[in-house]
Design a protein around this motif. Sequence first.
Motif, PDB file in Angstrom:
ATOM      1  N   THR A   1       8.065  -0.841  12.241  1.00 18.38           N
ATOM      2  CA  THR A   1       7.098  -0.333  11.274  1.00 18.38           C
ATOM      3  C   THR A   1       5.875   0.232  11.988  1.00 18.38           C
ATOM      4  OG1 THR A   1       6.064  -2.519  11.072  1.00 18.38           O
ATOM      5  CG2 THR A   1       7.771  -1.964   9.447  1.00 18.38           C
ATOM      6  N   GLU A   2       5.166   1.082  11.269  1.00 16.63           N
ATOM      7  CA  GLU A   2       3.923   1.666  11.782  1.00 16.63           C
ATOM      8  C   GLU A   2       2.751   0.918  11.155  1.00 16.63           C
ATOM      9  OE1 GLU A   2       1.325   5.756  11.223  1.00 16.63           O
ATOM     10  OE2 GLU A   2       3.473   5.791  10.750  1.00 16.63           O
ATOM     11  N   ASP A   3       1.800   0.498  11.964  1.00 14.48           N
ATOM     12  CA  ASP A   3       0.622  -0.199  11.451  1.00 14.48           C
ATOM     13  C   ASP A   3      -0.398   0.839  10.987  1.00 14.48           C
ATOM     14  OD1 ASP A   3      -1.423  -1.902  10.798  1.00 14.48           O
ATOM     15  OD2 ASP A   3      -1.696  -2.709  12.815  1.00 14.48           O
ATOM     16  N   VAL A   4      -0.644   0.888   9.675  1.00 16.18           N
ATOM     17  CA  VAL A   4      -1.618   1.829   9.126  1.00 16.18           C
ATOM     18  C   VAL A   4      -2.934   1.128   8.789  1.00 16.18           C
ATOM     19  CG1 VAL A   4       0.116   3.447   8.283  1.00 16.18           C
ATOM     20  CG2 VAL A   4      -0.668   1.605   6.787  1.00 16.18           C
ATOM     21  N   GLY A   5      -3.028  -0.139   9.121  1.00 15.53           N
ATOM     22  CA  GLY A   5      -4.272  -0.891   8.962  1.00 15.53           C
ATOM     23  C   GLY A   5      -4.767  -0.946   7.535  1.00 15.53           C
ATOM     24  N   GLU A   6      -6.061  -0.685   7.363  1.00 16.90           N
ATOM     25  CA  GLU A   6      -6.712  -0.763   6.049  1.00 16.90           C
ATOM     26  C   GLU A   6      -6.279   0.367   5.111  1.00 16.90           C
ATOM     27  OE1 GLU A   6      -8.542  -3.378   5.235  1.00 16.90           O
ATOM     28  OE2 GLU A   6      -8.370  -4.197   7.259  1.00 16.90           O
ATOM     29  N   ARG A   7      -5.579   1.370   5.624  1.00 17.73           N
ATOM     30  CA  ARG A   7      -5.122   2.497   4.799  1.00 17.73           C
ATOM     31  C   ARG A   7      -3.790   2.185   4.116  1.00 17.73           C
ATOM     32  NH1 ARG A   7      -3.721   6.920   8.103  1.00 17.73           N
ATOM     33  NH2 ARG A   7      -3.100   5.340   9.586  1.00 17.73           N
ATOM     34  N   PHE A   8      -3.326   0.943   4.171  1.00 17.39           N
ATOM     35  CA  PHE A   8      -2.001   0.588   3.665  1.00 17.39           C
ATOM     36  C   PHE A   8      -1.775   1.032   2.219  1.00 17.39           C
ATOM     37  CE2 PHE A   8       0.883  -2.264   1.415  1.00 17.39           C
ATOM     38  CZ  PHE A   8       2.040  -2.035   2.134  1.00 17.39           C
ATOM     39  N   ALA A   9      -2.676   0.657   1.323  1.00 18.96           N
ATOM     40  CA  ALA A   9      -2.491   0.967  -0.109  1.00 18.96           C
ATOM     41  C   ALA A   9      -2.447   2.478  -0.336  1.00 18.96           C
ATOM     42  CB  ALA A   9      -3.592   0.326  -0.938  1.00 18.96           C
ATOM     43  N   ASP A  10      -3.355   3.204   0.311  1.00 22.71           N
ATOM     44  CA  ASP A  10      -3.377   4.660   0.153  1.00 22.71           C
ATOM     45  C   ASP A  10      -2.090   5.291   0.671  1.00 22.71           C
ATOM     46  OD1 ASP A  10      -5.919   4.512  -0.937  1.00 22.71           O
ATOM     47  OD2 ASP A  10      -6.911   4.798   1.004  1.00 22.71           O
ATOM     48  N   GLN A  11      -1.616   4.841   1.829  1.00 21.60           N
ATOM     49  CA  GLN A  11      -0.393   5.382   2.412  1.00 21.60           C
ATOM     50  C   GLN A  11       0.823   5.039   1.538  1.00 21.60           C
ATOM     51  OE1 GLN A  11       0.220   7.246   5.434  1.00 21.60           O
ATOM     52  NE2 GLN A  11      -1.918   7.668   4.946  1.00 21.60           N
ATOM     53  N   ALA A  12       0.879   3.806   1.027  1.00 24.34           N
ATOM     54  CA  ALA A  12       1.998   3.408   0.170  1.00 24.34           C
ATOM     55  C   ALA A  12       2.043   4.251  -1.100  1.00 24.34           C
ATOM     56  CB  ALA A  12       1.891   1.920  -0.168  1.00 24.34           C
ATOM     57  N   ARG A  13       0.872   4.479  -1.696  1.00 25.09           N
ATOM     58  CA  ARG A  13       0.811   5.312  -2.905  1.00 25.09           C
ATOM     59  C   ARG A  13       1.216   6.756  -2.600  1.00 25.09           C
ATOM     60  NH1 ARG A  13      -4.071   2.044  -4.392  1.00 25.09           N
ATOM     61  NH2 ARG A  13      -3.419   0.865  -6.225  1.00 25.09           N
ATOM     62  N   ALA A  14       0.729   7.300  -1.484  1.00 27.21           N
ATOM     63  CA  ALA A  14       1.053   8.683  -1.113  1.00 27.21           C
ATOM     64  C   ALA A  14       2.563   8.836  -0.887  1.00 27.21           C
ATOM     65  CB  ALA A  14       0.269   9.087   0.138  1.00 27.21           C
ATOM     66  N   MET A  15       3.200   7.867  -0.273  1.00 28.19           N
ATOM     67  CA  MET A  15       4.656   7.930  -0.079  1.00 28.19           C
ATOM     68  C   MET A  15       5.370   7.816  -1.412  1.00 28.19           C
ATOM     69  SD  MET A  15       5.596   5.952   3.460  1.00 28.19           S
ATOM     70  CE  MET A  15       4.713   4.464   3.086  1.00 28.19           C
ATOM     71  N   HIS A  16       4.896   6.928  -2.269  1.00 23.55           N
ATOM     72  CA  HIS A  16       5.515   6.716  -3.579  1.00 23.55           C
ATOM     73  C   HIS A  16       5.458   7.990  -4.435  1.00 23.55           C
ATOM     74  CE1 HIS A  16       6.878   4.422  -7.046  1.00 23.55           C
ATOM     75  NE2 HIS A  16       5.860   4.890  -7.755  1.00 23.55           N
ATOM     76  N   HIS A  17       4.375   8.736  -4.319  1.00 24.86           N
ATOM     77  CA  HIS A  17       4.201   9.954  -5.111  1.00 24.86           C
ATOM     78  C   HIS A  17       4.727  11.199  -4.398  1.00 24.86           C
ATOM     79  CE1 HIS A  17       2.030   7.760  -8.149  1.00 24.86           C
ATOM     80  NE2 HIS A  17       1.153   7.316  -7.263  1.00 24.86           N
ATOM     81  N   GLY A  18       5.347  11.020  -3.229  1.00 21.49           N
ATOM     82  CA  GLY A  18       5.944  12.143  -2.506  1.00 21.49           C
ATOM     83  C   GLY A  18       4.943  13.028  -1.785  1.00 21.49           C
ATOM     84  N   GLU A  19       3.732  12.552  -1.598  1.00 19.03           N
ATOM     85  CA  GLU A  19       2.697  13.349  -0.929  1.00 19.03           C
ATOM     86  C   GLU A  19       2.839  13.339   0.588  1.00 19.03           C
ATOM     87  OE1 GLU A  19      -0.906  11.633  -2.413  1.00 19.03           O
ATOM     88  OE2 GLU A  19      -0.414  12.132  -4.497  1.00 19.03           O
ATOM     89  N   VAL A  20       3.425  12.271   1.116  1.00 22.97           N
ATOM     90  CA  VAL A  20       3.700  12.177   2.557  1.00 22.97           C
ATOM     91  C   VAL A  20       5.124  11.684   2.736  1.00 22.97           C
ATOM     92  CG1 VAL A  20       1.287  11.766   3.240  1.00 22.97           C
ATOM     93  CG2 VAL A  20       2.772   9.831   2.775  1.00 22.97           C
TER      94      VAL A  20
END
Length: 156
Positions: free
Chosen positions: A99-118
Motif C-alpha cells: 500500500t501507499e501511505d497517503v498520511g492525513e490525506r487518506f479520506a480525500d484520496q479514498a473519496r477521489a478514488m471512489h468518485h473516479g477522480e484519481v
Amino acid sequence: MKVLNLQCAHQHEFEGWFGSEADFTDQLARGLLNCPLCGDTSIQKMLSAPRLNLRAHRDDKAPVEPADATGRVELGFPASGSPLQAQLLKAMRQVLAQTEDVGERFADQARAMHHGEVEQRNIRGRTSPEVAMELIEEGIEVMPLPSLPALKETLQ
C-alpha cells in the motif's frame, strides 16, 4: 553475543540481542529498549534455556539455529511469542509493502478514488474515527489498522 527473551508489560514477547549482560542493563536503564509490537518501554527479561554444545565436534549438516519439525530454521519475530502475534506482524508487514501511505490525506484520496477522480490504488493513512464512519456511510470500504512501531523499521 547474548540473546535474551524479553517481554513488555502487555505480555508481548520478543528477542533482544546484546553484546553482554551489561549492554542489556545499560540500554534498559537509559530507556532505549521498547516493545517492537506496541512501543512499551516497560521491558523485563524472561527465563530462557541456554544453548549448550555437548558434542565433541559439530556435525557440518546440523543447523546452527534450532529447527522446526521439518528441519527448517525459522528466524525472526517473535522468538517465543504466540502464533497469533507472529501472524499479525506478518499480515501488517504485507499490508505496508502493498500500500501507499497517503498520511492525513487518506479520506480525500479514498473519496477521489471512489468518485473516479484519481486512479484506483491500495492506500493507507490516518483519519479520525468519525471521518472513517462517514466514508463507510458513503459506501467507501475502509478498514482500521493498528499502528505498530515494529513495522516502521527493520528489527535489529
